[in-house]
Design a protein around this motif. Structure first.
Motif, PDB file in Angstrom:
ATOM      1  N   UNK A 277       0.791  -1.236   0.000  1.00 31.25           N
ATOM      2  CA  UNK A 277       0.000   0.000   0.000  1.00 31.25           C
ATOM      3  C   UNK A 277       0.821   1.284   0.000  1.00 31.25           C
ATOM      4  N   UNK A 278       2.048   1.225   0.492  1.00 32.80           N
ATOM      5  CA  UNK A 278       2.868   2.426   0.655  1.00 32.80           C
ATOM      6  C   UNK A 278       4.323   2.132   0.296  1.00 32.80           C
ATOM      7  N   UNK A 279       5.034   3.194  -0.060  1.00 33.92           N
ATOM      8  CA  UNK A 279       6.475   3.082  -0.267  1.00 33.92           C
ATOM      9  C   UNK A 279       7.257   3.551   0.951  1.00 33.92           C
ATOM     10  N   UNK A 280       6.610   4.390   1.786  1.00 25.12           N
ATOM     11  CA  UNK A 280       7.305   4.950   2.945  1.00 25.12           C
ATOM     12  C   UNK A 280       6.296   5.366   4.018  1.00 25.12           C
ATOM     13  N   UNK A 281       6.811   5.659   5.213  1.00 26.03           N
ATOM     14  CA  UNK A 281       5.963   6.178   6.290  1.00 26.03           C
ATOM     15  C   UNK A 281       5.379   7.530   5.891  1.00 26.03           C
ATOM     16  N   UNK A 282       6.169   8.303   5.169  1.00 25.03           N
ATOM     17  CA  UNK A 282       5.703   9.616   4.735  1.00 25.03           C
ATOM     18  C   UNK A 282       4.452   9.499   3.873  1.00 25.03           C
ATOM     19  N   UNK A 283       4.372   8.448   3.075  1.00 22.90           N
ATOM     20  CA  UNK A 283       3.179   8.231   2.245  1.00 22.90           C
ATOM     21  C   UNK A 283       1.924   8.103   3.094  1.00 22.90           C
ATOM     22  N   UNK A 284       2.066   7.510   4.263  1.00 23.17           N
ATOM     23  CA  UNK A 284       0.921   7.367   5.169  1.00 23.17           C
ATOM     24  C   UNK A 284       0.444   8.753   5.608  1.00 23.17           C
ATOM     25  N   UNK A 285       1.398   9.580   6.019  1.00 21.12           N
ATOM     26  CA  UNK A 285       1.036  10.930   6.453  1.00 21.12           C
ATOM     27  C   UNK A 285       0.437  11.742   5.313  1.00 21.12           C
ATOM     28  N   UNK A 286       1.021  11.632   4.127  1.00 25.18           N
ATOM     29  CA  UNK A 286       0.496  12.376   2.982  1.00 25.18           C
ATOM     30  C   UNK A 286      -0.924  11.942   2.633  1.00 25.18           C
ATOM     31  N   UNK A 287      -1.185  10.645   2.697  1.00 25.18           N
ATOM     32  CA  UNK A 287      -2.546  10.153   2.447  1.00 25.18           C
ATOM     33  C   UNK A 287      -3.513  10.753   3.460  1.00 25.18           C
ATOM     34  N   UNK A 288      -3.135  10.717   4.725  1.00 28.53           N
ATOM     35  CA  UNK A 288      -4.002  11.254   5.772  1.00 28.53           C
ATOM     36  C   UNK A 288      -4.219  12.758   5.591  1.00 28.53           C
ATOM     37  N   UNK A 289      -3.158  13.476   5.280  1.00 29.16           N
ATOM     38  CA  UNK A 289      -3.280  14.921   5.080  1.00 29.16           C
ATOM     39  C   UNK A 289      -4.130  15.253   3.858  1.00 29.16           C
ATOM     40  N   UNK A 290      -3.997  14.465   2.793  1.00 27.38           N
ATOM     41  CA  UNK A 290      -4.851  14.678   1.609  1.00 27.38           C
ATOM     42  C   UNK A 290      -6.319  14.434   1.969  1.00 27.38           C
ATOM     43  N   UNK A 291      -6.562  13.396   2.771  1.00 30.23           N
ATOM     44  CA  UNK A 291      -7.939  13.092   3.186  1.00 30.23           C
ATOM     45  C   UNK A 291      -8.542  14.235   3.988  1.00 30.23           C
ATOM     46  N   UNK A 292      -7.788  14.761   4.956  1.00 29.75           N
ATOM     47  CA  UNK A 292      -8.364  15.843   5.764  1.00 29.75           C
ATOM     48  C   UNK A 292      -8.426  17.146   4.978  1.00 29.75           C
ATOM     49  N   UNK A 293      -7.525  17.317   4.021  1.00 25.98           N
ATOM     50  CA  UNK A 293      -7.598  18.485   3.144  1.00 25.98           C
ATOM     51  C   UNK A 293      -8.873  18.435   2.303  1.00 25.98           C
ATOM     52  N   UNK A 294      -9.202  17.253   1.809  1.00 23.53           N
ATOM     53  CA  UNK A 294     -10.448  17.089   1.043  1.00 23.53           C
ATOM     54  C   UNK A 294     -11.670  17.364   1.915  1.00 23.53           C
ATOM     55  N   UNK A 295     -11.611  16.963   3.183  1.00 17.41           N
ATOM     56  CA  UNK A 295     -12.712  17.252   4.111  1.00 17.41           C
ATOM     57  C   UNK A 295     -12.901  18.769   4.247  1.00 17.41           C
ATOM     58  N   UNK A 296     -11.785  19.478   4.367  1.00 17.86           N
ATOM     59  CA  UNK A 296     -11.833  20.939   4.501  1.00 17.86           C
ATOM     60  C   UNK A 296     -12.466  21.563   3.256  1.00 17.86           C
ATOM     61  N   UNK A 297     -12.015  21.135   2.100  1.00 14.40           N
ATOM     62  CA  UNK A 297     -12.566  21.661   0.841  1.00 14.40           C
ATOM     63  C   UNK A 297     -14.048  21.322   0.720  1.00 14.40           C
ATOM     64  N   UNK A 298     -14.421  20.124   1.157  1.00 15.69           N
ATOM     65  CA  UNK A 298     -15.828  19.729   1.115  1.00 15.69           C
ATOM     66  C   UNK A 298     -16.689  20.618   2.006  1.00 15.69           C
ATOM     67  N   UNK A 299     -16.117  21.119   3.103  1.00  9.67           N
ATOM     68  CA  UNK A 299     -16.861  22.029   3.976  1.00  9.67           C
ATOM     69  C   UNK A 299     -17.064  23.383   3.309  1.00  9.67           C
ATOM     70  N   UNK A 300     -16.099  23.774   2.486  1.00 11.51           N
ATOM     71  CA  UNK A 300     -16.201  25.065   1.802  1.00 11.51           C
ATOM     72  C   UNK A 300     -17.092  25.001   0.562  1.00 11.51           C
ATOM     73  N   UNK A 301     -17.065  23.876  -0.120  1.00 13.03           N
ATOM     74  CA  UNK A 301     -17.712  23.722  -1.433  1.00 13.03           C
ATOM     75  C   UNK A 301     -19.217  24.053  -1.435  1.00 13.03           C
TER      76      UNK A 301
END
Length: 126
Positions: free
Chosen positions: A52-76
């Motif tokens: 599923x991942x190449x690195x630990x950083x990929x895990x954080x980036x996935x999580x940050x992208x998910x919460x970023x999408x949540x933020x955008x969804x609140x604005x949309x």
């Protein structure tokens, strides 16, 4: 890089890795966390991590992208977004995620927030 899949089991595994990494980061520095520890904490095999991942950083980036999408969804859904409403949503969002932001800062990973923001703000090709 996060390996994209719509497989529900893979999605659940990714969630478990996110939860495991955040839990471990509360106990020890990010740099000291191993894939072996992470897999054990998630209750999954190391091979599942690498599937599923190449690195630990990929895990954080996935999580940050998910919460970023949540933020955008609140604005949309807000047609005419006035500055007061925008500020309210902004501060509410960061308040809800303050422990994650603090963990990133403590581990010198705050730049990941900018990486995710820059990627989401970039125009898509096509």
């Amino acid at each position: 890089m996060n390996k994209q899949t719509s497989n529900p089991i893979a999605q659940k595994s990714k969630k478990w890795f996110i939860d495991a990494l955040l839990k471990l980061m509360k106990k020890q520095p990010y740099k000291e966390i191993t894939v072996k520890q992470l897999s054990k904490e998630a209750g999954l095999d190391r091979s599942t991590f690498y599937r599923n991942f190449d690195s630990k950083e990929d895990i954080l980036l996935l999580h940050l992208r998910d919460i970023s999408e949540e933020y955008i969804d609140k604005l949309r859904p807000i047609y005419q977004l006035d500055m007061e409403k925008q500020a309210s949503i902004f501060f509410e969002f960061f308040n809800e995620n303050r422990s994650l932001i603090s963990l990133l800062h403590q581990n010198d990973l705050s730049i990941l927030l900018l990486d995710v923001h820059a990627a989401s703000a970039a125009p898509s090709a096509g």
